[in-house]
Design a protein around this motif. Structure first.
Motif, PDB file in Angstrom:
ATOM      1  N   GLY A   1      -3.298  -3.175   4.505  1.00  0.00           N
ATOM      2  CA  GLY A   1      -2.609  -2.387   3.251  1.00  0.00           C
ATOM      3  C   GLY A   1      -4.117  -0.994   3.637  1.00  0.00           C
ATOM      4  O   GLY A   1      -3.129   0.179   3.254  1.00  0.00           O
TER       5      GLY A   1
ATOM      6  N   ALA B   1       0.588  -1.071   0.009  1.00  0.00           N
ATOM      7  CA  ALA B   1      -0.168  -0.118  -0.671  1.00  0.00           C
ATOM      8  C   ALA B   1       0.839   1.448   0.128  1.00  0.00           C
ATOM      9  O   ALA B   1       0.464   2.601  -0.929  1.00  0.00           O
ATOM     10  CB  ALA B   1      -0.550  -0.164   1.059  1.00  0.00           C
TER      11      ALA B   1
ATOM     12  N   LEU C   1      -5.230  -7.324  -0.350  1.00  0.00           N
ATOM     13  CA  LEU C   1      -5.693  -8.028  -0.282  1.00  0.00           C
ATOM     14  C   LEU C   1      -4.647  -8.774  -1.215  1.00  0.00           C
ATOM     15  O   LEU C   1      -5.157  -9.924  -1.402  1.00  0.00           O
ATOM     16  CB  LEU C   1      -7.222  -7.869  -0.625  1.00  0.00           C
ATOM     17  N   MET C   2      -4.321  -8.369  -2.280  1.00  0.00           N
ATOM     18  CA  MET C   2      -3.728  -9.470  -3.301  1.00  0.00           C
ATOM     19  C   MET C   2      -2.491 -10.012  -2.684  1.00  0.00           C
ATOM     20  O   MET C   2      -2.211 -11.123  -3.357  1.00  0.00           O
ATOM     21  CB  MET C   2      -3.478  -8.341  -4.454  1.00  0.00           C
TER      22      MET C   2
ATOM     23  N   SER D   1       1.922   1.876  -3.216  1.00  0.00           N
ATOM     24  CA  SER D   1       0.915   2.616  -4.803  1.00  0.00           C
ATOM     25  C   SER D   1       0.849   3.133  -4.242  1.00  0.00           C
ATOM     26  O   SER D   1       0.574   4.464  -3.384  1.00  0.00           O
ATOM     27  CB  SER D   1      -0.434   1.138  -4.741  1.00  0.00           C
TER      28      SER D   1
ATOM     29  N   CYS E   1      -5.504  -7.099   4.127  1.00  0.00           N
ATOM     30  CA  CYS E   1      -6.269  -5.578   4.182  1.00  0.00           C
ATOM     31  C   CYS E   1      -6.154  -4.476   5.317  1.00  0.00           C
ATOM     32  O   CYS E   1      -6.089  -3.614   5.023  1.00  0.00           O
ATOM     33  CB  CYS E   1      -7.829  -6.232   3.866  1.00  0.00           C
TER      34      CYS E   1
ATOM     35  N   SER F   1      -2.890   3.974  -5.345  1.00  0.00           N
ATOM     36  CA  SER F   1      -3.879   4.804  -4.439  1.00  0.00           C
ATOM     37  C   SER F   1      -4.354   2.988  -4.606  1.00  0.00           C
ATOM     38  O   SER F   1      -3.734   1.986  -4.026  1.00  0.00           O
ATOM     39  CB  SER F   1      -5.101   5.183  -5.189  1.00  0.00           C
ATOM     40  N   ARG F   2      -5.712   3.000  -3.681  1.00  0.00           N
ATOM     41  CA  ARG F   2      -6.354   1.668  -3.145  1.00  0.00           C
ATOM     42  C   ARG F   2      -5.126   0.366  -2.750  1.00  0.00           C
ATOM     43  O   ARG F   2      -5.173  -0.883  -2.716  1.00  0.00           O
ATOM     44  CB  ARG F   2      -6.531   1.173  -4.253  1.00  0.00           C
TER      45      ARG F   2
ATOM     46  N   LEU G   1      -6.158  -0.450   0.619  1.00  0.00           N
ATOM     47  CA  LEU G   1      -6.832  -2.457   0.827  1.00  0.00           C
ATOM     48  C   LEU G   1      -6.599  -3.288  -0.519  1.00  0.00           C
ATOM     49  O   LEU G   1      -7.100  -4.089  -0.154  1.00  0.00           O
ATOM     50  CB  LEU G   1      -8.877  -2.102   0.391  1.00  0.00           C
ATOM     51  N   LEU G   2      -6.950  -2.828  -1.611  1.00  0.00           N
ATOM     52  CA  LEU G   2      -6.694  -3.376  -3.109  1.00  0.00           C
ATOM     53  C   LEU G   2      -5.733  -4.805  -2.965  1.00  0.00           C
ATOM     54  O   LEU G   2      -5.499  -5.816  -2.826  1.00  0.00           O
ATOM     55  CB  LEU G   2      -6.964  -3.600  -4.472  1.00  0.00           C
ATOM     56  N   HIS G   3      -4.782  -3.788  -2.448  1.00  0.00           N
ATOM     57  CA  HIS G   3      -3.543  -4.362  -2.890  1.00  0.00           C
ATOM     58  C   HIS G   3      -2.940  -4.971  -1.817  1.00  0.00           C
ATOM     59  O   HIS G   3      -2.248  -5.841  -1.691  1.00  0.00           O
ATOM     60  CB  HIS G   3      -2.449  -2.556  -2.802  1.00  0.00           C
TER      61      HIS G   3
END
Length: 109
Positions: free
Chosen positions: A102, A49, A61-62, A52, A99, A54-55, A57-59
Motif C-alpha cells: 500500500g 493503493a 492493510l485492509m 485509491s 501495508c 489517499s491512504r 497504507l490503510l488500503h
C-alpha cells in the motif's frame, strides 16, 4: 483484494507445476506458500493503493486483513485445526505485505 486472490491462484498453480515436474521436495512447500502469500498480498495492497485517492497504507492493510480472514474461514470450513501460531504468523505476513504494498503503491502513483 481481487488482485490478491487471482495472483495467489496463479502462483499456487505455478508452484504445483514446479513441485510436480522438478526434484524439489515437499519440505520446501511451506516456504513456497509463505512467499506466495506475501507476494500476492503485497500486489493486492499495491493495486488497492494505486486505485485509491489517499491512504495507501490503510488500503494495503485492509487487503491483507481481508485476505487473512478469507484464508481463516476457508481453513475452518475444510475442518483443518486453527492453530494460533499459524494464524499469528499469517497475520504478520499479511499485514506487512499489504501495508508495504500500500505504501509503495501510493508513492508510485
Amino acid at each position: 483484494y481481487l488482485h490478491t486472490v487471482i495472483l495467489v491462484v496463479l502462483l499456487a498453480a505455478v508452484a504445483g507445476l514446479v513441485f510436480h515436474f522438478s526434484s524439489l521436495s515437499e519440505s520446501n512447500l511451506r516456504t513456497f506458500s509463505l512467499v506466495i502469500i506475501v507476494v500476492s498480498v503485497f500486489w493486492g495492497g499495491f493495486k488497492a493503493a494505486q486505485s485509491s485517492e489517499s491512504r495507501g497504507l490503510l488500503h494495503g492493510l485492509m487487503v491483507g486483513l481481508l485476505f487473512l480472514l478469507t484464508t481463516v474461514i476457508i481453513t475452518f470450513l475444510i475442518s483443518e485445526p486453527l492453530i494460533f501460531k499459524v494464524i499469528a504468523n499469517r497475520l504478520l505476513l499479511c499485514v506487512l505485505g499489504g501495508c508495504l504494498g500500500g505504501v509503495i503503491g501510493a508513492l508510485l502513483k
